[in-house]
Design an enzyme around this catalytic site. Structure first.
Site, PDB file in Angstrom:
ATOM      1  N   LYS A  22       0.842  -1.205   0.000  1.00 24.84           N
ATOM      2  CA  LYS A  22       0.000   0.000   0.000  1.00 24.84           C
ATOM      3  C   LYS A  22       0.874   1.251   0.000  1.00 24.84           C
ATOM      4  CE  LYS A  22      -1.775   1.486   4.030  1.00 24.84           C
ATOM      5  NZ  LYS A  22      -1.352   2.837   4.384  1.00 24.84           N
ATOM      6  N   ASN A  23       1.885   1.275   0.874  1.00 29.41           N
ATOM      7  CA  ASN A  23       2.661   2.502   1.069  1.00 29.41           C
ATOM      8  C   ASN A  23       3.674   2.773  -0.032  1.00 29.41           C
ATOM      9  OD1 ASN A  23       1.116   2.925   3.274  1.00 29.41           O
ATOM     10  ND2 ASN A  23       2.644   2.264   4.764  1.00 29.41           N
ATOM     11  N   CYS A 116      -4.978  12.647  13.230  1.00 32.68           N
ATOM     12  CA  CYS A 116      -5.401  11.245  13.065  1.00 32.68           C
ATOM     13  C   CYS A 116      -5.657  10.654  14.434  1.00 32.68           C
ATOM     14  CB  CYS A 116      -4.391  10.485  12.222  1.00 32.68           C
ATOM     15  SG  CYS A 116      -3.210   9.581  13.170  1.00 32.68           S
ATOM     16  N   ARG A 121      -0.061  14.760  13.087  1.00 32.34           N
ATOM     17  CA  ARG A 121       0.874  14.267  12.059  1.00 32.34           C
ATOM     18  C   ARG A 121       1.114  15.410  11.084  1.00 32.34           C
ATOM     19  NH1 ARG A 121      -1.120   8.694   9.827  1.00 32.34           N
ATOM     20  NH2 ARG A 121       0.897   8.778   8.767  1.00 32.34           N
ATOM     21  N   ASP A 304       4.504   0.476  12.292  1.00 37.50           N
ATOM     22  CA  ASP A 304       3.285  -0.144  11.766  1.00 37.50           C
ATOM     23  C   ASP A 304       3.128  -1.593  12.207  1.00 37.50           C
ATOM     24  OD1 ASP A 304       3.403   1.611   8.550  1.00 37.50           O
ATOM     25  OD2 ASP A 304       2.878   2.270  10.562  1.00 37.50           O
ATOM     26  N   ARG A 396      -8.522  -0.755   4.786  1.00 42.20           N
ATOM     27  CA  ARG A 396      -7.681   0.281   4.192  1.00 42.20           C
ATOM     28  C   ARG A 396      -6.316  -0.269   3.795  1.00 42.20           C
ATOM     29  NH1 ARG A 396      -7.380   5.939   7.134  1.00 42.20           N
ATOM     30  NH2 ARG A 396      -6.079   6.170   5.276  1.00 42.20           N
TER      31      ARG A 396
HETATM   32  C1  EPZ Z   1       4.319   6.717   6.438  1.00 44.77           C
HETATM   33  O1  EPZ Z   1       3.569   7.818   6.965  1.00 44.77           O
HETATM   34  C2  EPZ Z   1       3.335   5.541   6.381  1.00 44.77           C
HETATM   35  N1  EPZ Z   1       2.211   5.910   5.557  1.00 44.77           N
HETATM   36  C3  EPZ Z   1       2.827   5.210   7.787  1.00 44.77           C
HETATM   37  O2  EPZ Z   1       2.061   4.010   7.706  1.00 44.77           O
HETATM   38  C4  EPZ Z   1       4.002   4.914   8.696  1.00 44.77           C
HETATM   39  O3  EPZ Z   1       3.524   4.766  10.013  1.00 44.77           O
HETATM   40  C5  EPZ Z   1       5.005   6.091   8.669  1.00 44.77           C
HETATM   41  O4  EPZ Z   1       5.413   6.373   7.320  1.00 44.77           O
HETATM   42  C6  EPZ Z   1       6.263   5.803   9.472  1.00 44.77           C
HETATM   43  O5  EPZ Z   1       6.884   4.660   9.021  1.00 44.77           O
HETATM   44  C7  EPZ Z   1       2.343   5.851   4.209  1.00 44.77           C
HETATM   45  O6  EPZ Z   1       3.376   5.523   3.662  1.00 44.77           O
HETATM   46  C8  EPZ Z   1       1.140   6.228   3.401  1.00 44.77           C
HETATM   47  P1  EPZ Z   1       6.543  10.115   8.227  1.00 44.77           P
HETATM   48  P2  EPZ Z   1       4.142   9.311   6.868  1.00 44.77           P
HETATM   49  O7  EPZ Z   1       6.430  11.353   7.428  1.00 44.77           O
HETATM   50  O8  EPZ Z   1       4.823   9.502   5.577  1.00 44.77           O
HETATM   51  C9  EPZ Z   1       7.021  13.440  11.612  1.00 44.77           C
HETATM   52  C10 EPZ Z   1       0.161   2.617   7.851  1.00 44.77           C
HETATM   53  O9  EPZ Z   1      -0.268   2.064   8.877  1.00 44.77           O
HETATM   54  N2  EPZ Z   1       6.789  14.400  10.505  1.00 44.77           N
HETATM   55  O10 EPZ Z   1       7.716   9.231   7.990  1.00 44.77           O
HETATM   56  O11 EPZ Z   1       3.031  10.215   7.246  1.00 44.77           O
HETATM   57  C11 EPZ Z   1       5.752  12.638  11.944  1.00 44.77           C
HETATM   58  O12 EPZ Z   1       4.919  13.313  12.817  1.00 44.77           O
HETATM   59  C12 EPZ Z   1       0.642   4.085   7.943  1.00 44.77           C
HETATM   60  O13 EPZ Z   1       0.257   2.088   6.740  1.00 44.77           O
HETATM   61  C13 EPZ Z   1       6.907  15.751  10.768  1.00 44.77           C
HETATM   62  O14 EPZ Z   1       7.181  16.168  11.894  1.00 44.77           O
HETATM   63  O15 EPZ Z   1       5.205   9.267   8.072  1.00 44.77           O
HETATM   64  C14 EPZ Z   1       6.320  11.367  12.521  1.00 44.77           C
HETATM   65  O16 EPZ Z   1       6.587  11.525  13.884  1.00 44.77           O
HETATM   66  C15 EPZ Z   1       0.270   4.737   9.233  1.00 44.77           C
HETATM   67  N3  EPZ Z   1       6.672  16.612   9.745  1.00 44.77           N
HETATM   68  C16 EPZ Z   1       7.612  11.201  11.745  1.00 44.77           C
HETATM   69  O17 EPZ Z   1       7.937  12.458  11.165  1.00 44.77           O
HETATM   70  C17 EPZ Z   1       6.353  16.196   8.467  1.00 44.77           C
HETATM   71  O18 EPZ Z   1       6.151  17.023   7.569  1.00 44.77           O
HETATM   72  C18 EPZ Z   1       7.549  10.160  10.644  1.00 44.77           C
HETATM   73  O19 EPZ Z   1       6.480  10.493   9.784  1.00 44.77           O
HETATM   74  C19 EPZ Z   1       6.252  14.814   8.227  1.00 44.77           C
HETATM   75  C20 EPZ Z   1       6.474  13.927   9.266  1.00 44.77           C
END
Ligand code: EPZ
Length: 421
Positions: A22-23, A116, A121, A304, A396
């Protein structure tokens, strides 16, 4: 609304085939906006989130046909650079169209994703990245308005390693003028797969899978055909289901090298594993051992899989501590696992688990995608019957999970719970 009715206590046995990731699929579908034309994507999982992004692509003006696990996307006539709130509020990953729309149309209007189930996030790094590539970003009534006559390469350092921000900036940089360097980039396999797709479109990228990615902007991008990598979180979820039910199973069509950390933890917990090129065989042996886990960015233990690990540790032979360093508030599954008889104390971003001899079936409520996976695993191990409500969350990210589990011998039924919430 559907619910699952699960009668637990059956050791899972047999083979299960893993679907596409998915991701990885979500950003790759959005990337098809970068160059007008027809794309063929294979090994696309049949999921609610995939239907959501396909709908978003149609809103933008693309044609999307989805047959079995192949998707034909024609972006020749895409002309509406907007991602409306109605869609973004159902799926945060809609933000992935920001980079491609900005590149293709020089402007984009994308709704800000709301919060969320487990806390804030932010997308500040996505916006910072676009600004560093020369875009003008304005926030207006819940929308990001982005404009750029021409994106220009730049040196971008991310304070936090973000999967989403790395993917969005990569997509915006592939046809920007000059060189872009992303420091502290995400190394996740899904980002590598996105990079491989962009290279197949003619992009010039090096350093994928490292913290230092270099992109030489090119104006030669073209549509292509591509196969999505297998889903490493689905792989790890089914292996954990095999161990929590004291079963024996083989997951096929997976990519074992993407799950080193999870496999190491499963071994510590007592699983006997034999790993082939694209399959993993798991055999349970005796009691489940308590094993601490602390989540981290790739190649560390994935957040995850945090909820599913807590489910497993709930029936381990002793105490364990599970800490989430990526999402400190990602524990909405804990009160529901307690309803099944788990002994868990949550403090800050850690769950302190004392294993119990037996979980007991009960009605529980899903709160998000991975939380619902942990409830399904616990119900499969529990004595008696559990009702798992709001399974639209699990749809999802898991393709026909109840059918795959049934093939492994699970007593699981999807029924209408007669509620309209
Ligand atoms: C991706 O989310 C995945 N989603 C998430 O999987 C997964 O939990 C996450 O990466 C971490 O591995 C998809 O790929 C669609 P991040 P993403 O940006 O891209 C902070 C599932 O269950 N951050 O790597 O949103 C954030 O708050 C989903 O399939 C900022 O501060 O995650 C977090 O603490 C849930 N500012 C950390 O970075 C930003 O602009 C990692 O988030 C972006 C992120």
């Amino acid at each position: 609304m559907d619910k699952f009715v699960i009668e637990g206590g059956v050791p899972l046995k047999g083979e299960v085939q893993i679907s596409g990731s998915k991701n990885a699929a979500l950003p790759i579908i959005a990337a098809c906006l970068l160059a007008p034309g027809q794309y063929i994507l294979k090994n696309i999982p049949r999921l609610r989130d995939i239907r959501t992004i396909a709908h978003l692509m149609r809103v933008i003006g693309a044609k999307v046909e989805f047959e079995n696990h192949s998707m034909k996307i024609d972006t020749t006539h895409a002309d509406f650079p907007e991602a409306p709130y109605e869609l973004v509020k159902t799926m945060r990953a809609s933000i992935y169209v920001l980079g491609p729309l900005l590149t293709r149309f020089g402007k984009a209007r994308v709704s800000m994703p709301g919060g969320c189930a487990w806390g804030p996030r932010p997308v500040d790094l996505h916006l910072k990245g676009m600004e560093l590539l020369g875009a003008k970003i304005e926030l207006d009534r819940g929308y990001v308005n982005a404009r750029a006559d021409k994106l220009r390469g730049n040196h971008i350092y991310f304070d936090v390693s973000s999967v989403g921000a790395t993917g969005n900036v990569m997509m915006a940089a592939v046809s920007a003028q000059g060189t872009t360097i992303i420091e502290n980039a995400a190394e996740e396999p899904e980002i590598v797969n996105l990079g491989e797709f962009l290279i197949a479109m003619g992009a010039n990228i090096s350093g994928l899978g490292t913290k230092h990615i270099t992109i030489e902007g090119s104006s030669e991008l073209h549509p292509t055909e591509f196969t999505i990598t297998p889903d490493r979180i689905e792989t790890a979820t089914f292996l954990t289901a095999g161990l929590i039910t004291r079963g024996e199973l083989t997951v096929t069509r997976c990519q074992p090298e993407h799950s080193h950390e999870v496999l190491a933890k499963l071994k510590e917990a007592g699983a006997k594993l034999s790993v082939e090129l694209n399959s993993i065989h798991l055999k349970s042996a005796g009691a489940i051992q308590p094993v601490d886990v602390t989540t981290a960015i790739y190649p560390g233990y994935p957040t995850d899989m945090q909820a599913q690990w807590i489910a497993l540790m709930s029936v381990a032979n002793g105490r364990s501590v599970i800490t989430d360093m990526i999402y400190p508030d990602r524990f909405t599954h804990v009160p529901e696992l307690r309803r099944l008889g788990a002994d868990i104390v949550q403090k800050n971003n850690s769950a302190f688990v004392k294993g119990v001899a037996k979980l007991k079936g009960a009605p529980v409520m899903s709160t998000d995608l991975r939380a619902s996976a942990s409830l399904v695993l616990s119900a499969l191990a529990a004595e008696g019957v559990s009702d798992i409500h709001r399974v639209y969350h699990i749809d999802r990210g898991y393709e026909r999970i109840e059918e795959k589990l049934k093939k492994l011998g699970a007593k699981i039924e999807r029924t209408d719970d007669g509620k309209m919430y």
